[in-house]
Design a protein around this motif. Structure first.
Motif, PDB file in Angstrom:
ATOM      1  N   VAL A 124       0.808  -1.246   0.158  1.00 18.32           N
ATOM      2  CA  VAL A 124      -0.045  -0.020   0.097  1.00 18.32           C
ATOM      3  C   VAL A 124       0.953   1.204   0.126  1.00 18.32           C
ATOM      4  O   VAL A 124       1.744   1.295   0.849  1.00 18.32           O
ATOM      5  N   ASP A 125       0.793   2.151  -0.970  1.00 17.97           N
ATOM      6  CA  ASP A 125       1.662   3.450  -0.691  1.00 17.97           C
ATOM      7  C   ASP A 125       0.838   4.445   0.053  1.00 17.97           C
ATOM      8  O   ASP A 125      -0.187   4.505   0.581  1.00 17.97           O
ATOM      9  N   LYS A 126       1.390   5.573  -0.044  1.00 22.54           N
ATOM     10  CA  LYS A 126       1.067   6.809   0.986  1.00 22.54           C
ATOM     11  C   LYS A 126      -0.228   7.342   0.545  1.00 22.54           C
ATOM     12  O   LYS A 126      -0.956   8.035   1.534  1.00 22.54           O
ATOM     13  N   ASN A 127      -0.737   6.846  -0.834  1.00 21.31           N
ATOM     14  CA  ASN A 127      -2.266   7.486  -1.204  1.00 21.31           C
ATOM     15  C   ASN A 127      -3.189   6.391  -0.880  1.00 21.31           C
ATOM     16  O   ASN A 127      -4.429   6.891  -1.359  1.00 21.31           O
ATOM     17  N   GLY A 128      -2.889   5.366  -0.299  1.00 22.55           N
ATOM     18  CA  GLY A 128      -3.851   4.181  -0.324  1.00 22.55           C
ATOM     19  C   GLY A 128      -4.050   3.279  -1.481  1.00 22.55           C
ATOM     20  O   GLY A 128      -4.804   2.404  -1.271  1.00 22.55           O
ATOM     21  N   ASN A 129      -3.108   3.484  -2.457  1.00 22.93           N
ATOM     22  CA  ASN A 129      -3.184   2.403  -3.549  1.00 22.93           C
ATOM     23  C   ASN A 129      -2.799   1.095  -3.364  1.00 22.93           C
ATOM     24  O   ASN A 129      -1.907   1.195  -2.386  1.00 22.93           O
ATOM     25  N   ILE A 130      -3.182   0.034  -3.660  1.00 21.75           N
ATOM     26  CA  ILE A 130      -2.719  -1.140  -3.165  1.00 21.75           C
ATOM     27  C   ILE A 130      -2.210  -2.011  -4.447  1.00 21.75           C
ATOM     28  O   ILE A 130      -2.502  -1.977  -5.638  1.00 21.75           O
ATOM     29  N   TYR A 131      -1.006  -2.779  -3.780  1.00 22.08           N
ATOM     30  CA  TYR A 131      -0.229  -3.427  -5.104  1.00 22.08           C
ATOM     31  C   TYR A 131      -0.232  -4.828  -4.594  1.00 22.08           C
ATOM     32  O   TYR A 131       0.029  -5.069  -3.623  1.00 22.08           O
ATOM     33  N   ILE A 132      -0.700  -5.861  -5.542  1.00 19.92           N
ATOM     34  CA  ILE A 132      -0.533  -7.117  -5.194  1.00 19.92           C
ATOM     35  C   ILE A 132       0.227  -7.966  -6.001  1.00 19.92           C
ATOM     36  O   ILE A 132       0.202  -7.902  -7.280  1.00 19.92           O
ATOM     37  N   ALA A 133       1.266  -8.905  -5.561  1.00 21.89           N
ATOM     38  CA  ALA A 133       1.845  -9.741  -6.258  1.00 21.89           C
ATOM     39  C   ALA A 133       1.121 -10.850  -6.597  1.00 21.89           C
ATOM     40  O   ALA A 133       0.776 -11.742  -5.644  1.00 21.89           O
TER      41      ALA A 133
ATOM     42  N   ARG B 199       1.572 -12.149 -12.466  1.00 24.69           N
ATOM     43  CA  ARG B 199       1.316 -10.683 -12.502  1.00 24.69           C
ATOM     44  C   ARG B 199       1.149  -9.916 -11.278  1.00 24.69           C
ATOM     45  O   ARG B 199       1.197 -10.353 -10.412  1.00 24.69           O
ATOM     46  N   ILE B 200       1.052  -8.449 -11.620  1.00 26.67           N
ATOM     47  CA  ILE B 200       0.957  -7.591 -10.445  1.00 26.67           C
ATOM     48  C   ILE B 200      -0.413  -7.043 -10.569  1.00 26.67           C
ATOM     49  O   ILE B 200      -0.561  -6.651 -11.846  1.00 26.67           O
ATOM     50  N   VAL B 201      -1.177  -6.768  -9.652  1.00 24.65           N
ATOM     51  CA  VAL B 201      -2.440  -5.953  -9.622  1.00 24.65           C
ATOM     52  C   VAL B 201      -2.174  -4.731  -8.957  1.00 24.65           C
ATOM     53  O   VAL B 201      -2.003  -4.790  -7.793  1.00 24.65           O
ATOM     54  N   PHE B 202      -2.799  -3.712  -9.716  1.00 21.27           N
ATOM     55  CA  PHE B 202      -2.516  -2.365  -9.006  1.00 21.27           C
ATOM     56  C   PHE B 202      -4.098  -1.883  -8.855  1.00 21.27           C
ATOM     57  O   PHE B 202      -4.819  -1.975  -9.738  1.00 21.27           O
ATOM     58  N   ILE B 203      -4.317  -1.390  -7.343  1.00 23.14           N
ATOM     59  CA  ILE B 203      -5.702  -0.947  -7.341  1.00 23.14           C
ATOM     60  C   ILE B 203      -5.679   0.450  -6.971  1.00 23.14           C
ATOM     61  O   ILE B 203      -5.000   0.923  -6.134  1.00 23.14           O
ATOM     62  N   ASN B 204      -6.117   1.170  -7.930  1.00 24.37           N
ATOM     63  CA  ASN B 204      -6.187   2.650  -7.712  1.00 24.37           C
ATOM     64  C   ASN B 204      -7.215   3.187  -6.894  1.00 24.37           C
ATOM     65  O   ASN B 204      -8.455   2.950  -7.196  1.00 24.37           O
TER      66      ASN B 204
ATOM     67  N   LEU C   2       6.425 -12.033 -16.028  1.00 21.92           N
ATOM     68  CA  LEU C   2       6.860 -12.358 -14.665  1.00 21.92           C
ATOM     69  C   LEU C   2       6.743 -14.016 -14.458  1.00 21.92           C
ATOM     70  O   LEU C   2       5.956 -14.578 -14.911  1.00 21.92           O
ATOM     71  N   LYS C   3       7.352 -14.516 -13.758  1.00 23.64           N
ATOM     72  CA  LYS C   3       7.205 -15.867 -13.260  1.00 23.64           C
ATOM     73  C   LYS C   3       7.263 -16.226 -11.760  1.00 23.64           C
ATOM     74  O   LYS C   3       8.248 -16.298 -11.110  1.00 23.64           O
ATOM     75  N   LYS C   4       6.139 -16.287 -11.204  1.00 27.30           N
ATOM     76  CA  LYS C   4       5.817 -16.304 -10.003  1.00 27.30           C
ATOM     77  C   LYS C   4       6.437 -15.427  -9.080  1.00 27.30           C
ATOM     78  O   LYS C   4       7.040 -15.683  -7.927  1.00 27.30           O
ATOM     79  N   PRO C   5       6.116 -14.287  -9.191  1.00 29.60           N
ATOM     80  CA  PRO C   5       6.605 -13.100  -8.406  1.00 29.60           C
ATOM     81  C   PRO C   5       5.877 -13.042  -7.027  1.00 29.60           C
ATOM     82  O   PRO C   5       4.793 -13.594  -6.803  1.00 29.60           O
ATOM     83  N   GLU C   6       6.861 -13.049  -5.920  1.00 26.47           N
ATOM     84  CA  GLU C   6       6.487 -13.346  -4.465  1.00 26.47           C
ATOM     85  C   GLU C   6       6.445 -12.070  -3.893  1.00 26.47           C
ATOM     86  O   GLU C   6       5.653 -11.902  -2.781  1.00 26.47           O
ATOM     87  N   GLY C   7       7.309 -11.098  -4.036  1.00 25.43           N
ATOM     88  CA  GLY C   7       7.445 -10.008  -3.238  1.00 25.43           C
ATOM     89  C   GLY C   7       7.406  -8.657  -4.234  1.00 25.43           C
ATOM     90  O   GLY C   7       8.075  -8.771  -5.155  1.00 25.43           O
ATOM     91  N   ILE C   8       6.760  -7.628  -3.679  1.00 23.20           N
ATOM     92  CA  ILE C   8       6.598  -6.226  -4.274  1.00 23.20           C
ATOM     93  C   ILE C   8       6.987  -5.049  -3.039  1.00 23.20           C
ATOM     94  O   ILE C   8       6.573  -5.336  -2.111  1.00 23.20           O
ATOM     95  N   CYS C   9       7.408  -4.119  -3.730  1.00 25.07           N
ATOM     96  CA  CYS C   9       7.074  -2.738  -2.861  1.00 25.07           C
ATOM     97  C   CYS C   9       7.329  -1.652  -3.715  1.00 25.07           C
ATOM     98  O   CYS C   9       7.430  -1.841  -5.147  1.00 25.07           O
ATOM     99  N   ILE C  10       6.917  -0.494  -3.192  1.00 24.28           N
ATOM    100  CA  ILE C  10       6.885   0.774  -3.885  1.00 24.28           C
ATOM    101  C   ILE C  10       7.543   1.839  -3.078  1.00 24.28           C
ATOM    102  O   ILE C  10       7.455   1.790  -2.025  1.00 24.28           O
ATOM    103  N   ASP C  11       8.366   2.665  -3.785  1.00 24.79           N
ATOM    104  CA  ASP C  11       9.080   3.734  -3.047  1.00 24.79           C
ATOM    105  C   ASP C  11       8.325   4.959  -3.074  1.00 24.79           C
ATOM    106  O   ASP C  11       7.096   5.100  -3.769  1.00 24.79           O
ATOM    107  N   LYS C  12       8.768   6.182  -2.557  1.00 26.00           N
ATOM    108  CA  LYS C  12       8.122   7.123  -2.346  1.00 26.00           C
ATOM    109  C   LYS C  12       7.769   8.120  -3.958  1.00 26.00           C
ATOM    110  O   LYS C  12       7.064   8.878  -4.219  1.00 26.00           O
ATOM    111  N   LYS C  13       8.893   7.532  -4.674  1.00 27.39           N
ATOM    112  CA  LYS C  13       8.672   8.065  -6.177  1.00 27.39           C
ATOM    113  C   LYS C  13       7.840   7.328  -7.072  1.00 27.39           C
ATOM    114  O   LYS C  13       7.631   7.913  -8.451  1.00 27.39           O
ATOM    115  N   GLY C  14       7.292   6.277  -6.704  1.00 29.16           N
ATOM    116  CA  GLY C  14       6.195   5.415  -7.428  1.00 29.16           C
ATOM    117  C   GLY C  14       7.045   4.518  -8.197  1.00 29.16           C
ATOM    118  O   GLY C  14       6.465   3.767  -9.300  1.00 29.16           O
ATOM    119  N   CYS C  15       8.129   4.093  -8.112  1.00 30.14           N
ATOM    120  CA  CYS C  15       9.062   3.108  -8.575  1.00 30.14           C
ATOM    121  C   CYS C  15       8.515   1.718  -7.758  1.00 30.14           C
ATOM    122  O   CYS C  15       8.472   1.670  -6.704  1.00 30.14           O
TER     123      CYS C  15
END
Length: 187
Positions: A1-10, A16-21, A43-56
């Motif tokens: 979850v980023d600072k704006n409350g958006n959700i990122y799911i591996a 795949r990655i699912v981004f919920i705006n 991707l092939k079985k992505p297990e972990g993700i994170c997002i930085d403050k710049k949106g990367c």
């Protein structure tokens, strides 16, 4: 979850990655990624993700043995592979599972089979070393095995237990750059 409350799911099983705006109440699926050379990768079985403050977005592309740094359009900015280091011999695979990034861009990666702690990379993707390995407790069993290993053959040593720290199975970095880890206990 980023600072704006958006959700990122591996979405590991669907590669795949699912981004919920949160603002638009809309989900976006990231499945195809554009590599720096213009080729398309998946991707092939992505297990972990994170997002930085710049949106990367940082993705542990686990079964492809790499980390991808990408934007939300799927354009890959950097690929991090197995570090070139004496710690990562030819027989050791780099299998990243969880990732976190601190405020200056250093990456902390949990990798399967790495007992030295978190594998740490600089903001440019260079291998720095290991961070936060647990100590192995000097119990009576550990001391007794150490003494026995001084007097037995190499073949007998291979049959004895090896005492290594527990693997890190999850990571979190606070806003103050405190690194929190979770390990599996074998007790």
């Amino acid at each position: 979850v980023d600072k704006n409350g958006n959700i990122y799911i591996a979405d590991t099983q669907n590669n795949r990655i699912v981004f919920i705006n949160k603002i638009e109440n809309k989900a976006t699926v990231l499945k195809n990624f554009i590599m720096p050379d213009g080729s398309i990768t998946q991707l092939k079985k992505p297990e972990g993700i994170c997002i930085d403050k710049k949106g990367c977005l940082y993705i542990c592309d686990t079964e492809n043995n790499r980390i991808l740094l990408t934007n939300l359009s799927g354009k890959v900015e950097r690929v991090i592979l197995k570090p070139e280091s004496a710690y990562f011999t030819d027989t050791i695979e780099f299998i990243p599972t969880k990732i976190a990034v601190d405020s200056v861009g250093n990456l902390y990666v949990s990798a399967t089979g790495v007992y030295q702690g978190l594998t740490m990379f600089s903001d440019t993707g260079d291998f720095i070393g290991f961070y936060g390995a647990e100590e192995v407790a000097a119990t009576a069993d550990v001391i007794a095995d150490y003494i026995w290993k001084q007097f037995i053959t190499e073949e007998q040593r291979k049959e004895m237990a090896n005492y290594v720290p527990n693997e890190v199975c999850n990571i979190f970095i606070s806003d103050e750059d405190f690194v929190f880890t979770v390990t599996n206990s074998h007790y």
